[in-house]
Design a protein around this motif. Sequence first.
Motif, PDB file in Angstrom:
ATOM      1  N   LEU A  46       0.831  -1.200   0.000  1.00 53.24           N
ATOM      2  CA  LEU A  46       0.000   0.000   0.000  1.00 53.24           C
ATOM      3  C   LEU A  46       0.868   1.252   0.000  1.00 53.24           C
ATOM      4  O   LEU A  46       2.089   1.183   0.146  1.00 53.24           O
ATOM      5  CB  LEU A  46      -0.965  -0.014   1.186  1.00 53.24           C
ATOM      6  N   SER A  47       0.219   2.403  -0.175  1.00 54.12           N
ATOM      7  CA  SER A  47       0.938   3.681  -0.261  1.00 54.12           C
ATOM      8  C   SER A  47       0.126   4.741   0.448  1.00 54.12           C
ATOM      9  O   SER A  47      -0.951   5.121  -0.021  1.00 54.12           O
ATOM     10  CB  SER A  47       1.153   4.060  -1.739  1.00 54.12           C
ATOM     11  N   VAL A  48       0.642   5.243   1.587  1.00 53.22           N
ATOM     12  CA  VAL A  48      -0.136   6.195   2.386  1.00 53.22           C
ATOM     13  C   VAL A  48      -0.247   7.559   1.718  1.00 53.22           C
ATOM     14  O   VAL A  48      -1.228   8.279   1.897  1.00 53.22           O
ATOM     15  CB  VAL A  48       0.448   6.339   3.803  1.00 53.22           C
ATOM     16  N   ALA A  49       0.772   7.964   0.965  1.00 53.46           N
ATOM     17  CA  ALA A  49       0.701   9.149   0.112  1.00 53.46           C
ATOM     18  C   ALA A  49       0.841   8.615  -1.307  1.00 53.46           C
ATOM     19  O   ALA A  49       1.902   8.143  -1.696  1.00 53.46           O
ATOM     20  CB  ALA A  49       1.806  10.143   0.449  1.00 53.46           C
ATOM     21  N   PRO A  88      -6.539   8.689   5.264  1.00 52.26           N
ATOM     22  CA  PRO A  88      -6.894   9.143   6.614  1.00 52.26           C
ATOM     23  C   PRO A  88      -6.442   8.113   7.653  1.00 52.26           C
ATOM     24  O   PRO A  88      -6.537   6.903   7.418  1.00 52.26           O
ATOM     25  CB  PRO A  88      -8.429   9.231   6.569  1.00 52.26           C
ATOM     26  N   PRO A  89      -5.944   8.565   8.808  1.00 53.33           N
ATOM     27  CA  PRO A  89      -5.435   7.616   9.816  1.00 53.33           C
ATOM     28  C   PRO A  89      -6.438   6.548  10.222  1.00 53.33           C
ATOM     29  O   PRO A  89      -6.066   5.389  10.414  1.00 53.33           O
ATOM     30  CB  PRO A  89      -5.065   8.530  10.988  1.00 53.33           C
ATOM     31  N   GLU A  90      -7.731   6.923  10.358  1.00 50.76           N
ATOM     32  CA  GLU A  90      -8.706   5.927  10.800  1.00 50.76           C
ATOM     33  C   GLU A  90      -8.918   4.842   9.737  1.00 50.76           C
ATOM     34  O   GLU A  90      -9.082   3.651  10.067  1.00 50.76           O
ATOM     35  CB  GLU A  90     -10.034   6.600  11.159  1.00 50.76           C
ATOM     36  N   MET A  91      -8.896   5.224   8.464  1.00 54.10           N
ATOM     37  CA  MET A  91      -9.022   4.238   7.391  1.00 54.10           C
ATOM     38  C   MET A  91      -7.786   3.346   7.335  1.00 54.10           C
ATOM     39  O   MET A  91      -7.878   2.126   7.170  1.00 54.10           O
ATOM     40  CB  MET A  91      -9.229   4.951   6.061  1.00 54.10           C
ATOM     41  N   PRO A 138       1.142  20.480   4.686  1.00 52.88           N
ATOM     42  CA  PRO A 138       1.531  19.605   5.796  1.00 52.88           C
ATOM     43  C   PRO A 138       0.895  19.955   7.129  1.00 52.88           C
ATOM     44  O   PRO A 138       0.724  19.086   7.988  1.00 52.88           O
ATOM     45  CB  PRO A 138       3.058  19.749   5.843  1.00 52.88           C
ATOM     46  N   HIS A 139       0.524  21.224   7.338  1.00 52.27           N
ATOM     47  CA  HIS A 139      -0.079  21.595   8.615  1.00 52.27           C
ATOM     48  C   HIS A 139      -1.571  21.253   8.662  1.00 52.27           C
ATOM     49  O   HIS A 139      -2.183  21.289   9.736  1.00 52.27           O
ATOM     50  CB  HIS A 139       0.120  23.086   8.883  1.00 52.27           C
ATOM     51  N   GLY A 140      -2.144  20.919   7.508  1.00 50.05           N
ATOM     52  CA  GLY A 140      -3.564  20.587   7.474  1.00 50.05           C
ATOM     53  C   GLY A 140      -3.851  19.152   7.085  1.00 50.05           C
ATOM     54  O   GLY A 140      -5.019  18.785   6.920  1.00 50.05           O
ATOM     55  N   THR A 141      -2.819  18.336   6.944  1.00 52.32           N
ATOM     56  CA  THR A 141      -2.986  16.937   6.526  1.00 52.32           C
ATOM     57  C   THR A 141      -2.253  16.035   7.502  1.00 52.32           C
ATOM     58  O   THR A 141      -1.063  16.225   7.748  1.00 52.32           O
ATOM     59  CB  THR A 141      -2.419  16.720   5.107  1.00 52.32           C
ATOM     60  N   VAL A 142      -2.960  15.080   8.053  1.00 51.13           N
ATOM     61  CA  VAL A 142      -2.362  14.120   8.984  1.00 51.13           C
ATOM     62  C   VAL A 142      -1.935  12.887   8.201  1.00 51.13           C
ATOM     63  O   VAL A 142      -2.762  12.238   7.557  1.00 51.13           O
ATOM     64  CB  VAL A 142      -3.349  13.728  10.097  1.00 51.13           C
ATOM     65  N   LEU A 143      -0.634  12.588   8.232  1.00 54.14           N
ATOM     66  CA  LEU A 143      -0.112  11.409   7.550  1.00 54.14           C
ATOM     67  C   LEU A 143       0.593  10.529   8.567  1.00 54.14           C
ATOM     68  O   LEU A 143       1.521  10.968   9.241  1.00 54.14           O
ATOM     69  CB  LEU A 143       0.849  11.818   6.427  1.00 54.14           C
ATOM     70  N   LEU A 144       0.137   9.292   8.664  1.00 57.28           N
ATOM     71  CA  LEU A 144       0.756   8.315   9.550  1.00 57.28           C
ATOM     72  C   LEU A 144       1.283   7.143   8.730  1.00 57.28           C
ATOM     73  O   LEU A 144       0.740   6.815   7.675  1.00 57.28           O
ATOM     74  CB  LEU A 144      -0.243   7.802  10.579  1.00 57.28           C
ATOM     75  N   SER A 145       2.321   6.518   9.238  1.00 51.29           N
ATOM     76  CA  SER A 145       2.857   5.311   8.610  1.00 51.29           C
ATOM     77  C   SER A 145       2.220   4.088   9.259  1.00 51.29           C
ATOM     78  O   SER A 145       1.997   4.068  10.480  1.00 51.29           O
ATOM     79  CB  SER A 145       4.370   5.252   8.801  1.00 51.29           C
TER      80      SER A 145
END
Length: 407
Positions: A146-149, A158-161, A189-196
């Motif tokens: 998969l690819s988070v970005a 989205p983190p919950e997905m 970047p300040h308005g988008t939450v990206l988690l690994s």
Amino acid sequence: MQRQWTAPAPADRDDGGLPVLPELLDSFVATAGHTAPEPVGGSAGLRSAACGYWSRRGLWTDPEHVVVAPGAEPLLLALLASGPGGDVLLPRPCAAWYAPLVRLVNRRAHHAPVPAECGGLPDPFALLEIVRRIRAEGGVPRVLLLSVADDPTGTVAPPEMLHEVCEAAVAEGLLIVSDETWRDTVHHPHGTVLLSPAEMNPENVIVLSDLVGAFTPAGWPAAVARFPATERGAELRGRVLSLLTAVRSGLPASITAAAEYALGEPEPVRGRMAAAARAHGAVAAAAYRALTAVGALARPPQAGRHLYADLDELRGVLAARGITDSVELERELVRRIGPSVAGGHRFGDPPHTLRLRLATLPLLGAAEESRLQALQAPDPLELPHVAAALAAFETAFRGLLEDGPAA
């Protein structure tokens, strides 16, 4: 049995990209005279720099858990060839280079549709259904890539997905490979939450990142992988390293030096990444507005250098012009726009769909000087050459829908 090969993936990296950062070029040139080969798997300095990069993003890493290779493709190929046999699950759509590598090591690729919210990962319910079907047919699902970005959709999961997908994958015994090549290209970047995924399931995730996403030019291939700090992770890393050693897949000294400098993220590198993300975000948002204005559907782009459009709502109009699938749609738009267009059939979507990926890089200008101006401008959309490129982009799509039937 004769192997069936698909058409080559779109040449994403034939374009020279953005101008090389001067400080990055200095580090490259400083080691150009070195003739001794670098260690396969990466020098100690480069692996330590990769650890620092991940640690700043909340992922503690030891150099003994890192492998470096000349590009994401050989690194993923080595990973797939080294792991236990079985089937690989991919999102639909996904990066054009994933499925050919899966087939190259005689493993089956299965595409699961992405959710409405984003691309880059499968819908969790679709994932479970495909795992069930694979097992019912006698297959053995092993890996989820998969690819988070995401390339091609330009979205961020989205983190919950992401959490739902990772929970489902781990419960089904899948190893997760997280392609995070584009994580440092988030437009806001300040308005988008990206988690690994490695933050959620550190023992079951391998992180893969190609530095050409945000750090180095396309002609300087370098990619890094982070393996879990587990017995299974150490064993898999050892197999990957053995395979890379067998084919002498190391980095030249100059690329090693440049990659080590870039992963240290000094101020010039941070400034360039921020400027590039801002410029690509501006033209991507403008292209998105142009597409939706003519009736196309697309997810709002959030990262990277692409967006993905669906023209199925316009199928009747396009059919009258002799365009009934993504192959014909790509051919016509390449004629109108250029090679920055690629049909959805290249990314795992069925050919009968009317989907395509569009690159934002050409909208910043054709020459390096023009692209540098776009990086330095407070608002790239106010530059005459960017405005002209966007106008031509919109005109191409309006012409596609308003011109008379094809001869």
